[in-house]
Design a protein around this motif. Structure first.
Motif, mmCIF file in Angstrom:
data_model
loop_
_atom_site.group_PDB
_atom_site.id
_atom_site.type_symbol
_atom_site.label_atom_id
_atom_site.label_comp_id
_atom_site.label_asym_id
_atom_site.label_seq_id
_atom_site.Cartn_x
_atom_site.Cartn_y
_atom_site.Cartn_z
ATOM 1 N N MET A 1 122.922 113.178 101.301
ATOM 2 C CA MET A 1 123.786 113.095 100.383
ATOM 3 C C MET A 1 124.069 111.947 99.406
ATOM 4 S SD MET A 1 127.622 113.926 101.287
ATOM 5 C CE MET A 1 128.936 112.886 100.485
ATOM 6 N N ALA A 2 124.354 111.984 98.078
ATOM 7 C CA ALA A 2 124.386 110.844 97.272
ATOM 8 C C ALA A 2 125.966 110.513 97.397
ATOM 9 C CB ALA A 2 123.913 111.195 95.881
ATOM 10 N N THR A 3 126.078 109.130 97.510
ATOM 11 C CA THR A 3 127.496 108.802 97.368
ATOM 12 C C THR A 3 127.760 107.675 96.237
ATOM 13 O OG1 THR A 3 126.955 106.708 98.536
ATOM 14 C CG2 THR A 3 127.525 108.372 99.781
ATOM 15 N N THR A 4 129.007 107.254 96.006
ATOM 16 C CA THR A 4 129.249 106.493 94.971
ATOM 17 C C THR A 4 128.448 105.271 94.750
ATOM 18 O OG1 THR A 4 131.403 107.422 94.574
ATOM 19 C CG2 THR A 4 131.120 105.278 93.689
ATOM 20 N N ALA A 5 128.282 104.878 95.941
ATOM 21 C CA ALA A 5 127.334 103.486 96.206
ATOM 22 C C ALA A 5 125.891 103.509 95.662
ATOM 23 C CB ALA A 5 127.240 103.235 97.657
ATOM 24 N N SER A 6 125.682 104.895 95.534
ATOM 25 C CA SER A 6 124.200 105.328 95.115
ATOM 26 C C SER A 6 124.111 104.805 93.390
ATOM 27 C CB SER A 6 123.737 106.419 95.407
ATOM 28 O OG SER A 6 124.404 107.558 94.909
ATOM 29 N N LEU A 7 124.965 104.772 92.727
ATOM 30 C CA LEU A 7 125.263 104.829 91.325
ATOM 31 C C LEU A 7 124.928 103.252 90.712
ATOM 32 C CD1 LEU A 7 128.393 106.932 90.373
ATOM 33 C CD2 LEU A 7 126.029 107.595 90.102
ATOM 34 N N LEU A 8 125.084 102.382 91.917
ATOM 35 C CA LEU A 8 125.231 100.944 91.499
ATOM 36 C C LEU A 8 123.392 100.539 91.787
ATOM 37 C CD1 LEU A 8 127.711 99.405 94.137
ATOM 38 C CD2 LEU A 8 127.596 99.438 91.636
ATOM 39 N N PRO A 9 123.169 99.367 90.699
ATOM 40 C CA PRO A 9 121.948 98.759 90.919
ATOM 41 C C PRO A 9 121.732 97.946 92.312
ATOM 42 C CG PRO A 9 122.996 98.493 88.697
ATOM 43 C CD PRO A 9 124.066 99.079 89.823
ATOM 44 N N THR A 10 120.613 97.744 92.436
ATOM 45 C CA THR A 10 120.179 97.257 93.694
ATOM 46 C C THR A 10 121.052 95.963 93.962
ATOM 47 O OG1 THR A 10 117.948 97.886 93.337
ATOM 48 C CG2 THR A 10 118.368 96.299 95.095
ATOM 49 N N PHE A 11 121.044 94.966 93.270
ATOM 50 C CA PHE A 11 121.980 93.684 93.730
ATOM 51 C C PHE A 11 123.280 93.930 93.981
ATOM 52 C CE2 PHE A 11 124.609 89.922 93.021
ATOM 53 C CZ PHE A 11 124.024 89.210 94.033
ATOM 54 N N PRO A 12 124.164 94.824 92.846
ATOM 55 C CA PRO A 12 125.624 95.049 93.124
ATOM 56 C C PRO A 12 125.520 95.840 94.531
ATOM 57 C CG PRO A 12 124.945 95.241 90.763
ATOM 58 C CD PRO A 12 123.617 94.846 91.731
ATOM 59 N N ARG A 13 124.654 96.774 94.656
ATOM 60 C CA ARG A 13 124.843 97.596 95.815
ATOM 61 C C ARG A 13 124.897 97.017 97.176
ATOM 62 N NH1 ARG A 13 120.534 102.116 96.281
ATOM 63 N NH2 ARG A 13 121.222 102.053 94.104
ATOM 64 N N ILE A 14 123.925 95.908 97.225
ATOM 65 C CA ILE A 14 123.797 94.854 98.301
ATOM 66 C C ILE A 14 125.170 94.051 98.541
ATOM 67 C CG2 ILE A 14 122.668 92.904 99.369
ATOM 68 C CD1 ILE A 14 120.096 94.148 98.220
#
Length: 155
Positions: A1-14
């Motif tokens: 299931m996709a979440t809001t975090a999945s919308l972020l590019p890699t570095f901001p997600r980390i």
């Protein structure tokens, strides 16, 4: 299931999922456990209300812990929502600004020079420098994320 975090590019997600929660947790434990002199000053100022010296670190710890949990819930438990993500990051930017407001008002309250003491960094301890400098990096990441410098927020 996709979440809001999945919308972020890699570095901001980390950054938002791992780095900032670790930084916040470290700050909560370090400030509460070490009895920094700045909190001792805040409790003994002639203009301050007599409060226990660990009251402010305790309040800050509770606030930061709740913000961190709330943020992680938004990122990990909500369906993908770009607007919610942008608002969440904006709120975190406001929190960084209030971090400075609290720090600088504590310095001004405990120095006879008042607000002029905030600009005199020669008397700042390493702990105060850390408290003042930390939001520079976090604000930069948050602003760059919203500006799309790390990549576009999907959605």
């Amino acid at each position: 299931m996709a979440t809001t975090a999945s919308l972020l590019p890699t570095f901001p997600r980390i950054f938002f999922l791992y780095l900032e929660p670790v930084f916040i947790t470290y700050g909560m434990l370090q400030n509460y456990a070490s009895r920094l002199p700045i909190f001792e000053l805040a409790s003994t100022s002639s203009k301050a209300l007599p409060i226990p010296s660990l009251f402010m670190p305790s309040m800050a710890t509770g606030y930061l812990f709740n913000m961190m949990l709330y943020g992680l819930i938004i990122l990990l438990a909500s369906p993908p929502n770009k607007r919610l993500l942008q608002l969440h990051i904006s709120i975190l930017m406001i929190a960084d600004l209030t971090h400075w407001a609290g720090l600088f008002s504590t310095i001004a309250e405990n120095d006879p020079r008042g607000w002029a003491a905030v600009l005199d960094t020669s008397n700042w301890s390493p702990e105060v420098w850390n408290l003042a400098a930390y939001p520079v990096g976090t604000l930069a990441v948050k602003f760059a994320t919203l500006a799309g410098w790390f990549g576009k927020i999907q959605g």
